[in-house]
Design a protein around this motif. Structure first.
Motif, PDB file in Angstrom:
ATOM      1  N   PRO A  47     -11.058  39.255  65.646  1.00 32.00           N
ATOM      2  CA  PRO A  47     -11.823  40.467  65.369  1.00 32.00           C
ATOM      3  C   PRO A  47     -13.078  40.491  66.243  1.00 32.00           C
ATOM      4  O   PRO A  47     -13.451  39.486  66.850  1.00 32.00           O
ATOM      5  CB  PRO A  47     -12.193  40.309  63.889  1.00 32.00           C
ATOM      6  CG  PRO A  47     -12.242  38.831  63.679  1.00 32.00           C
ATOM      7  CD  PRO A  47     -11.171  38.260  64.572  1.00 32.00           C
ATOM      8  N   ARG A 100     -10.937  37.688  53.710  1.00 35.57           N
ATOM      9  CA  ARG A 100     -10.799  38.501  54.919  1.00 35.57           C
ATOM     10  C   ARG A 100     -10.739  37.607  56.157  1.00 35.57           C
ATOM     11  O   ARG A 100      -9.883  37.794  57.022  1.00 35.57           O
ATOM     12  CB  ARG A 100     -11.966  39.477  55.045  1.00 35.57           C
ATOM     13  CG  ARG A 100     -11.987  40.178  56.406  1.00 35.57           C
ATOM     14  CD  ARG A 100     -13.196  41.076  56.597  1.00 35.57           C
ATOM     15  NE  ARG A 100     -12.986  42.382  55.947  1.00 35.57           N
ATOM     16  CZ  ARG A 100     -13.813  43.409  56.109  1.00 35.57           C
ATOM     17  NH1 ARG A 100     -14.911  43.285  56.856  1.00 35.57           N
ATOM     18  NH2 ARG A 100     -13.565  44.564  55.518  1.00 35.57           N
ATOM     19  N   GLY A 125      -4.656  33.614  59.571  1.00 34.55           N
ATOM     20  CA  GLY A 125      -5.143  34.293  60.752  1.00 34.55           C
ATOM     21  C   GLY A 125      -4.850  33.584  62.054  1.00 34.55           C
ATOM     22  O   GLY A 125      -5.176  34.093  63.126  1.00 34.55           O
ATOM     23  N   GLN A 167      -7.976  36.923  59.382  1.00 33.75           N
ATOM     24  CA  GLN A 167      -8.339  37.352  60.730  1.00 33.75           C
ATOM     25  C   GLN A 167      -8.473  36.199  61.726  1.00 33.75           C
ATOM     26  O   GLN A 167      -8.288  36.398  62.929  1.00 33.75           O
ATOM     27  CB  GLN A 167      -9.682  38.097  60.699  1.00 33.75           C
ATOM     28  CG  GLN A 167      -9.665  39.415  59.963  1.00 33.75           C
ATOM     29  CD  GLN A 167     -11.051  40.047  59.941  1.00 33.75           C
ATOM     30  OE1 GLN A 167     -12.066  39.353  60.016  1.00 33.75           O
ATOM     31  NE2 GLN A 167     -11.097  41.364  59.853  1.00 33.75           N
ATOM     32  N   MET A 204      -3.518  35.391  65.357  1.00 36.32           N
ATOM     33  CA  MET A 204      -3.928  36.798  65.336  1.00 36.32           C
ATOM     34  C   MET A 204      -4.995  37.037  66.394  1.00 36.32           C
ATOM     35  O   MET A 204      -5.800  36.150  66.688  1.00 36.32           O
ATOM     36  CB  MET A 204      -4.504  37.154  63.962  1.00 36.32           C
ATOM     37  CG  MET A 204      -3.539  36.983  62.819  1.00 36.32           C
ATOM     38  SD  MET A 204      -2.348  38.331  62.723  1.00 36.32           S
ATOM     39  CE  MET A 204      -3.417  39.656  62.126  1.00 36.32           C
TER      40      MET A 204
END
Length: 246
Positions: free
Chosen positions: A7, A107, A1, A111, A4
């Motif tokens: 989130p 996950r 991640g 992220q 990136m």
């Protein structure tokens, strides 16, 4: 991640084996997607909530971290309590809670920019039990755990562990909810798991002790304090100092 876009922080959910599992994500102020951050999981007690943990600053650790860590509070599923009613907890029935953490970690890896050598778990009461469970079953992922007033892993030490973790523990000497003896059994489990000697030396803050001769970089600290089933006032500072050494 790493690299990136971050989130959204706050409430989120993930499907794990057909069950929606909820969690709260807190990002450090000024989160830099190019910088690897510590990741700290924090778990609530029986009948508690992720929201409660977040509102309490992840057991005071977010204040200590000063924007150097990512925090996640998970929400337990309803489980039958001794009083016969359903309250949120971490029984790990059929491995469902460990599966939740594994899926959630995967996950988050995709992220966020996580320092994968610095993943930690803390919790009080059932959250302490959860931290003991994760320290055993995800010892190849988690670097250190800080169970407070917990028991286990395996509710009495009957557990097959993967990898090893460093351990900081606290337990009141008059705990009538999760017995002091069960906390001491957890301590003995980790002392044996990390090949420590049975001798211990006093460390700050009092009344904590650290066991001698443990495997390299796998210390075990136990803080037996005067009191009942509660988070001791020294916990946040002591846990953060313990985690920060890694």
């Amino acid at each position: 991640g790493c690299g990136m876009p971050a989130p959204m922080a706050g409430n989120a959910s993930i499907d794990v084996m057909g069950t929606a599992r909820d969690y709260i994500l807190a990002l450090p102020q000024g989160y830099d997607p190019q910088k690897p951050y510590r990741l700290i999981f924090a778990w609530h007690g029986l009948g508690g909530s992720a929201q409660q943990v977040a509102q309490l600053g992840y057991y005071g650790l977010s204040r200590m971290a000063q924007n150097s860590a990512i925090f996640v509070a998970g929400q337990g599923l309803p489980t039958m309590s001794s009083s016969g009613d359903a309250k949120a907890g971490w029984p790990n029935t059929g491995g469902q809670d460990v599966a939740f953490v594994k899926a959630l970690y995967a996950r988050l890896q995709g992220q966020l920019c996580i320092d994968e050598n610095r993943v930690f778990s803390a919790g009080m009461s059932y959250g302490g039990i959860m931290s003991n469970t994760l320290g055993c079953q995800m010892g190849d992922v988690i670097r250190a755990i800080a169970p407070m007033s917990g028991s286990g892993p395996g509710f009495g030490g009957r557990a097959t562990c993967v990898g090893q973790v460093a351990v900081w523990m606290s337990h009141g000497d008059n705990d009538t909810v999760v017995s002091t003896a069960s906390g001491e059994a957890s301590r003995d489990f980790w002392v044996k798991a990390n090949h420590c000697q049975t001798q211990a030396v006093s460390v700050e803050p009092s009344p904590c002790v650290a066991y001698t001769g443990c495997d390299a970089d796998l210390p075990v600290t136990f803080c037996k304090f005067v009191g009942g089933h509660t988070v001791p006032p020294f916990a946040a500072g002591a846990i953060w100092k313990f985690f920060s050494q890694f």
